[in-house]
Design a protein around this motif. Sequence first.
Motif, PDB file in Angstrom:
ATOM      1  N   ARG A 256       1.442  -1.335  -0.162  1.00  0.00           N
ATOM      2  CA  ARG A 256       0.127   0.041   0.254  1.00  0.00           C
ATOM      3  C   ARG A 256       1.381   0.690   0.101  1.00  0.00           C
ATOM      4  NH1 ARG A 256      -2.037  -3.156   4.029  1.00  0.00           N
ATOM      5  NH2 ARG A 256      -4.156  -4.194   3.469  1.00  0.00           N
ATOM      6  N   GLU A 257       2.076   0.948   0.175  1.00  0.00           N
ATOM      7  CA  GLU A 257       2.767   2.782   1.142  1.00  0.00           C
ATOM      8  C   GLU A 257       4.359   1.676   0.609  1.00  0.00           C
ATOM      9  OE1 GLU A 257       1.722   4.928   3.610  1.00  0.00           O
ATOM     10  OE2 GLU A 257       2.003   3.456   5.402  1.00  0.00           O
ATOM     11  N   GLY A 258       5.229   2.392   0.331  1.00  0.00           N
ATOM     12  CA  GLY A 258       6.160   2.055   0.910  1.00  0.00           C
ATOM     13  C   GLY A 258       7.507   2.506  -0.241  1.00  0.00           C
ATOM     14  N   LYS A 259       8.387   1.167  -0.808  1.00  0.00           N
ATOM     15  CA  LYS A 259       9.086   1.315  -1.109  1.00  0.00           C
ATOM     16  C   LYS A 259       9.187  -0.596  -1.579  1.00  0.00           C
ATOM     17  CE  LYS A 259      13.991   0.953   1.375  1.00  0.00           C
ATOM     18  NZ  LYS A 259      15.021   1.522   1.278  1.00  0.00           N
ATOM     19  N   ILE A 260       9.326  -0.969  -3.170  1.00  0.00           N
ATOM     20  CA  ILE A 260      10.378  -1.724  -3.535  1.00  0.00           C
ATOM     21  C   ILE A 260      12.321  -1.783  -3.946  1.00  0.00           C
ATOM     22  CG2 ILE A 260       9.857  -3.635  -4.914  1.00  0.00           C
ATOM     23  CD1 ILE A 260       7.021  -3.458  -5.963  1.00  0.00           C
ATOM     24  N   SER A 261      12.620  -3.333  -3.500  1.00  0.00           N
ATOM     25  CA  SER A 261      13.783  -2.762  -3.127  1.00  0.00           C
ATOM     26  C   SER A 261      14.594  -4.048  -4.589  1.00  0.00           C
ATOM     27  CB  SER A 261      14.402  -3.127  -2.045  1.00  0.00           C
ATOM     28  OG  SER A 261      14.294  -1.678  -0.977  1.00  0.00           O
ATOM     29  N   ILE A 262      14.986  -3.313  -5.045  1.00  0.00           N
ATOM     30  CA  ILE A 262      16.062  -4.701  -5.896  1.00  0.00           C
ATOM     31  C   ILE A 262      17.560  -4.376  -6.248  1.00  0.00           C
ATOM     32  CG2 ILE A 262      15.965  -5.522  -8.606  1.00  0.00           C
ATOM     33  CD1 ILE A 262      13.166  -4.057  -8.771  1.00  0.00           C
ATOM     34  N   TYR A 263      17.880  -5.626  -6.111  1.00  0.00           N
ATOM     35  CA  TYR A 263      19.878  -6.046  -5.676  1.00  0.00           C
ATOM     36  C   TYR A 263      19.612  -7.004  -5.428  1.00  0.00           C
ATOM     37  CZ  TYR A 263      18.126  -6.164  -0.687  1.00  0.00           C
ATOM     38  OH  TYR A 263      17.457  -7.187   0.208  1.00  0.00           O
ATOM     39  N   MET A 264      21.323  -7.298  -5.794  1.00  0.00           N
ATOM     40  CA  MET A 264      22.026  -8.199  -5.750  1.00  0.00           C
ATOM     41  C   MET A 264      22.220  -8.658  -3.518  1.00  0.00           C
ATOM     42  SD  MET A 264      21.953  -9.216  -8.810  1.00  0.00           S
ATOM     43  CE  MET A 264      23.015 -10.938  -8.850  1.00  0.00           C
ATOM     44  N   GLU A 265      21.747  -9.876  -3.472  1.00  0.00           N
ATOM     45  CA  GLU A 265      22.301 -10.628  -2.330  1.00  0.00           C
ATOM     46  C   GLU A 265      23.443 -10.616  -2.091  1.00  0.00           C
ATOM     47  OE1 GLU A 265      20.509 -13.518   1.131  1.00  0.00           O
ATOM     48  OE2 GLU A 265      21.464 -14.640  -0.846  1.00  0.00           O
ATOM     49  N   ARG A 266      24.396  -9.698  -1.138  1.00  0.00           N
ATOM     50  CA  ARG A 266      25.567 -10.080  -0.308  1.00  0.00           C
ATOM     51  C   ARG A 266      26.445 -11.328   0.081  1.00  0.00           C
ATOM     52  NH1 ARG A 266      26.433  -4.472   3.758  1.00  0.00           N
ATOM     53  NH2 ARG A 266      26.256  -2.708   2.060  1.00  0.00           N
ATOM     54  N   GLY A 267      26.986 -11.514  -0.712  1.00  0.00           N
ATOM     55  CA  GLY A 267      28.125 -12.734  -0.131  1.00  0.00           C
ATOM     56  C   GLY A 267      27.674 -14.188  -0.999  1.00  0.00           C
ATOM     57  N   SER A 268      26.430 -13.689  -1.866  1.00  0.00           N
ATOM     58  CA  SER A 268      25.928 -14.113  -3.309  1.00  0.00           C
ATOM     59  C   SER A 268      25.870 -13.808  -5.137  1.00  0.00           C
ATOM     60  CB  SER A 268      24.533 -14.406  -3.050  1.00  0.00           C
ATOM     61  OG  SER A 268      24.405 -15.782  -4.230  1.00  0.00           O
ATOM     62  N   LEU A 272      19.711 -12.627  -6.576  1.00  0.00           N
ATOM     63  CA  LEU A 272      18.847 -11.826  -6.997  1.00  0.00           C
ATOM     64  C   LEU A 272      17.482 -11.239  -5.474  1.00  0.00           C
ATOM     65  CD1 LEU A 272      18.042  -8.600  -8.948  1.00  0.00           C
ATOM     66  CD2 LEU A 272      16.421  -9.979 -10.412  1.00  0.00           C
ATOM     67  N   VAL A 273      17.619  -9.689  -5.554  1.00  0.00           N
ATOM     68  CA  VAL A 273      16.288 -10.461  -4.510  1.00  0.00           C
ATOM     69  C   VAL A 273      15.879  -8.896  -4.794  1.00  0.00           C
ATOM     70  CG1 VAL A 273      16.237  -9.918  -1.793  1.00  0.00           C
ATOM     71  CG2 VAL A 273      18.323 -10.854  -2.693  1.00  0.00           C
ATOM     72  N   ILE A 274      14.534  -9.315  -4.886  1.00  0.00           N
ATOM     73  CA  ILE A 274      13.109  -8.275  -4.653  1.00  0.00           C
ATOM     74  C   ILE A 274      12.583  -7.923  -3.046  1.00  0.00           C
ATOM     75  CG2 ILE A 274      11.087  -7.410  -6.055  1.00  0.00           C
ATOM     76  CD1 ILE A 274      12.305  -9.222  -7.831  1.00  0.00           C
ATOM     77  N   ALA A 275      12.461  -6.955  -2.573  1.00  0.00           N
ATOM     78  CA  ALA A 275      11.941  -6.719  -1.178  1.00  0.00           C
ATOM     79  C   ALA A 275      11.349  -6.002  -1.042  1.00  0.00           C
ATOM     80  CB  ALA A 275      12.671  -6.393  -0.172  1.00  0.00           C
ATOM     81  N   ASP A 276       9.776  -5.914  -1.048  1.00  0.00           N
ATOM     82  CA  ASP A 276       8.573  -4.732  -0.874  1.00  0.00           C
ATOM     83  C   ASP A 276       8.525  -4.598   0.573  1.00  0.00           C
ATOM     84  OD1 ASP A 276       6.342  -6.545   0.370  1.00  0.00           O
ATOM     85  OD2 ASP A 276       6.863  -7.562  -1.700  1.00  0.00           O
ATOM     86  N   THR A 277       8.111  -3.549   0.605  1.00  0.00           N
ATOM     87  CA  THR A 277       7.313  -3.138   2.594  1.00  0.00           C
ATOM     88  C   THR A 277       5.623  -3.385   2.403  1.00  0.00           C
ATOM     89  OG1 THR A 277       7.647  -1.005   1.638  1.00  0.00           O
ATOM     90  CG2 THR A 277       9.291  -1.724   2.707  1.00  0.00           C
ATOM     91  N   GLY A 278       5.459  -4.059   1.380  1.00  0.00           N
ATOM     92  CA  GLY A 278       3.554  -4.556   1.991  1.00  0.00           C
ATOM     93  C   GLY A 278       3.351  -5.469   3.244  1.00  0.00           C
ATOM     94  N   VAL A 336      12.263 -12.147  -1.835  1.00  0.00           N
ATOM     95  CA  VAL A 336      12.065 -12.806  -3.025  1.00  0.00           C
ATOM     96  C   VAL A 336      13.130 -13.394  -3.339  1.00  0.00           C
ATOM     97  CG1 VAL A 336      11.056 -13.818  -4.871  1.00  0.00           C
ATOM     98  CG2 VAL A 336       9.508 -12.800  -3.588  1.00  0.00           C
ATOM     99  N   LYS A 337      13.709 -13.993  -3.279  1.00  0.00           N
ATOM    100  CA  LYS A 337      15.566 -14.275  -3.560  1.00  0.00           C
ATOM    101  C   LYS A 337      15.065 -14.806  -4.774  1.00  0.00           C
ATOM    102  CE  LYS A 337      17.303 -13.596   1.520  1.00  0.00           C
ATOM    103  NZ  LYS A 337      17.946 -13.897   2.046  1.00  0.00           N
TER     104      LYS A 337
END
Length: 348
Positions: A256-268, A272-278, A336-337
């Motif tokens: 509903r609000e916040g952000k969605i982050s897309i980045y590569m996981e550290r150490g791997s 690919l990581v897709i994270a949300d604040t849902g 999600v990884k």
Amino acid sequence: MKEISTWAVGKQYLQGHSKGILLYCIFAGVFALVFYLYHLPVEAVLYAVLLCVVLVLPVLTVDFHRHYQRYRVLRDLQKQITFSLEGLPEPKGLLEQEYQELIAAVYRDKIGLVSQADNERSDLVDYYTLWAHQIKTPIAAMGLLLQSSPSAEDDRSTAQSMEHNSELAMELFKIEQYVEMVLQYLRLESPSSDFVLKRYSLDVLVRQAVHKYAKMFIRRKISLDFSELNCDVLTDEKWLLFVIEQILSNALKYTREGKISIYMERGSAKTLVIADTGIGIAGEDLPRVFEKGFTGYNGRRHKKSTGIGLYLCKRILTKLSHTIVIEAESGKGTKVKLGLDTVDMVME
């Protein structure tokens, strides 16, 4: 298939010949009784019984060996009976021959039913594939009509009509995505799924997916935190792009609000990581999110889930030798990884 020991086979063999053994014992007892009543030497009967046992044992041993070999043939045949009836042992009598003819009749009937079911499924897949392609035409036409509607600068337009058109465009976009999901589902179920493995820049794939959902990001006022990925992966562009789009769609749907982050996981290097604040996922639902048709608490509450998206993602990634892991907590977002490492593959 559970293996049966030789002792168990022998026990069954003796049970099958129990009537003959019982009759032999009864006859021996009758002879012994007659000899006893006539006051004849019983030793003669015992000697005859012992002699018969000595003569019968080799015959029974050979017969049991043949019985055991037939048992082994039948056990091995169970592994290929789905494909062919070849290899059935020669019937030893009329009863066994009738049983084999009965099995052959059932097998022919089963093959006919399987063939009929395959043809019906093929016709159904062809119909839905044709429908999905044809429905794209009116969807595209409606999209063009909405784009060509008067702009906000036109005096005839009002803020209300512009908002209405924007809503229509968003719903049309969702319909288009559902149609695309139907097509991908049909293609994935097909035995000739068109996988083309090449090396692709992950940045390019993710940017394509983000660009497709840009309007939804803006409309829902969700910010995007995108970090350069700097990663090349061996994958199929079309199928991996579909997976990323599905995950982004879910993130936008339940945030509903916040952000969605897309980045590569550290150490791997290739996760690919897709994270949300849902709204996250309930703990009891996590083990089942990849099951076909499973919607969970969020799906029942918000009436938005089809239970197909993550199921397709899991199947596609498995075929591509990738992995997917979901970490979530109710009310605290979802992560999600995607493990994009690949096993050794033969590339054409």
